[in-house]
Design a protein around this motif. Structure first.
Motif, mmCIF file in Angstrom:
data_model
loop_
_atom_site.group_PDB
_atom_site.id
_atom_site.type_symbol
_atom_site.label_atom_id
_atom_site.label_comp_id
_atom_site.label_asym_id
_atom_site.label_seq_id
_atom_site.Cartn_x
_atom_site.Cartn_y
_atom_site.Cartn_z
ATOM 1 N N PRO A 109 -7.772 -45.977 39.253
ATOM 2 C CA PRO A 109 -7.528 -46.988 38.404
ATOM 3 C C PRO A 109 -5.824 -47.006 38.043
ATOM 4 O O PRO A 109 -5.551 -45.996 37.417
ATOM 5 N N THR A 110 -5.494 -47.984 37.907
ATOM 6 C CA THR A 110 -4.435 -48.704 36.541
ATOM 7 C C THR A 110 -4.140 -47.897 35.116
ATOM 8 O O THR A 110 -3.315 -47.411 34.201
ATOM 9 N N ASP A 111 -6.326 -48.127 34.877
ATOM 10 C CA ASP A 111 -5.725 -48.483 33.257
ATOM 11 C C ASP A 111 -6.857 -47.425 33.155
ATOM 12 O O ASP A 111 -7.543 -47.372 32.039
ATOM 13 N N THR A 112 -7.157 -46.311 33.493
ATOM 14 C CA THR A 112 -7.925 -45.265 32.993
ATOM 15 C C THR A 112 -8.095 -44.055 34.245
ATOM 16 O O THR A 112 -6.608 -44.235 34.299
ATOM 17 N N THR A 113 -8.826 -43.241 34.400
ATOM 18 C CA THR A 113 -8.207 -42.115 35.319
ATOM 19 C C THR A 113 -9.771 -41.489 36.705
ATOM 20 O O THR A 113 -10.044 -42.552 36.047
ATOM 21 N N PRO A 125 -9.714 -42.572 28.502
ATOM 22 C CA PRO A 125 -8.721 -43.292 27.785
ATOM 23 C C PRO A 125 -7.448 -43.898 28.101
ATOM 24 O O PRO A 125 -7.113 -42.920 28.229
ATOM 25 N N MET A 126 -6.289 -44.816 28.048
ATOM 26 C CA MET A 126 -5.723 -44.248 28.693
ATOM 27 C C MET A 126 -4.253 -45.453 27.562
ATOM 28 O O MET A 126 -5.380 -46.439 27.120
ATOM 29 N N ARG A 127 -3.122 -45.430 26.947
ATOM 30 C CA ARG A 127 -2.267 -46.534 26.093
ATOM 31 C C ARG A 127 -1.496 -46.406 26.627
ATOM 32 O O ARG A 127 -0.931 -44.796 26.117
ATOM 33 N N ASP A 128 -0.474 -47.235 27.175
ATOM 34 C CA ASP A 128 1.168 -47.178 27.098
ATOM 35 C C ASP A 128 1.379 -46.009 28.287
ATOM 36 O O ASP A 128 2.726 -45.181 27.715
ATOM 37 N N GLY A 129 0.586 -45.965 29.043
ATOM 38 C CA GLY A 129 1.438 -45.092 30.172
ATOM 39 C C GLY A 129 0.313 -43.726 29.679
ATOM 40 O O GLY A 129 1.938 -42.834 30.047
ATOM 41 N N ARG A 186 -2.210 -43.360 37.179
ATOM 42 C CA ARG A 186 -1.269 -43.390 38.110
ATOM 43 C C ARG A 186 -0.471 -43.219 37.632
ATOM 44 O O ARG A 186 -0.135 -43.233 35.937
#
Length: 138
Positions: free
Chosen positions: A15-19, A65-69, A38
């Motif tokens: 995914p592009t927004d998590t792991t 969780p991901m935030r701003d790379g 990613r």
């Protein structure tokens, strides 16, 4: 082409927004969790443990969780750059996640780290519960 038993997953499945969570085994036979993240230039692999307290997982089974790379430790609020693993904020600021070498070839992600063998996608076997294919919600 890399060895098929070292294939983790397809690039499209990361995914592009998590792991993406997977399990590896080290030379001593100890199984550990790792994550794929990613980045702007591909995919990076990291052991799935916050550098503040090593028994705290970043991805608890449903994606970190991901935030701003950056990967976020939901327990401590620490932020780790996806591409370098460097902690930019939080109680372990300045520390770096432990890398797990991976490569992308022909649309698939392979484990290329000689210190580890690929075991399975998902969490450690003892963390999987009744079915490794279930989706975990935390």
């Amino acid at each position: 082409m890399p060895d098929a038993d070292r294939r983790i997953t397809s690039l499209d499945a990361v995914p592009t927004d998590t792991t993406h969570l997977f399990t590896v085994r080290d030379a001593d036979g100890e199984e550990r969790e790792a994550i794929l993240v990613r980045t702007d230039d591909g995919v990076r692999g990291w052991l799935n443990y916050c550098r503040h307290l090593l028994n705290v997982r970043l991805d608890k089974g449903s994606g970190a969780p991901m935030r701003d790379g950056e990967v976020v430790c939901a327990n401590h609020g620490a932020y780790f750059e996806a591409d370098t693993g460097h902690c930019t904020f939080g109680p372990c600021e300045g520390a770096t996640l432990e890398a797990v070498a991976v490569t992308v070839t022909d649309g698939d992600v392979y484990l290329t780290d000689d210190d580890y063998a690929f075991v399975a996608n998902g969490p450690l076997e003892d963390e999987r519960g009744p079915s490794a294919s279930e989706t975990y919600e935390f």
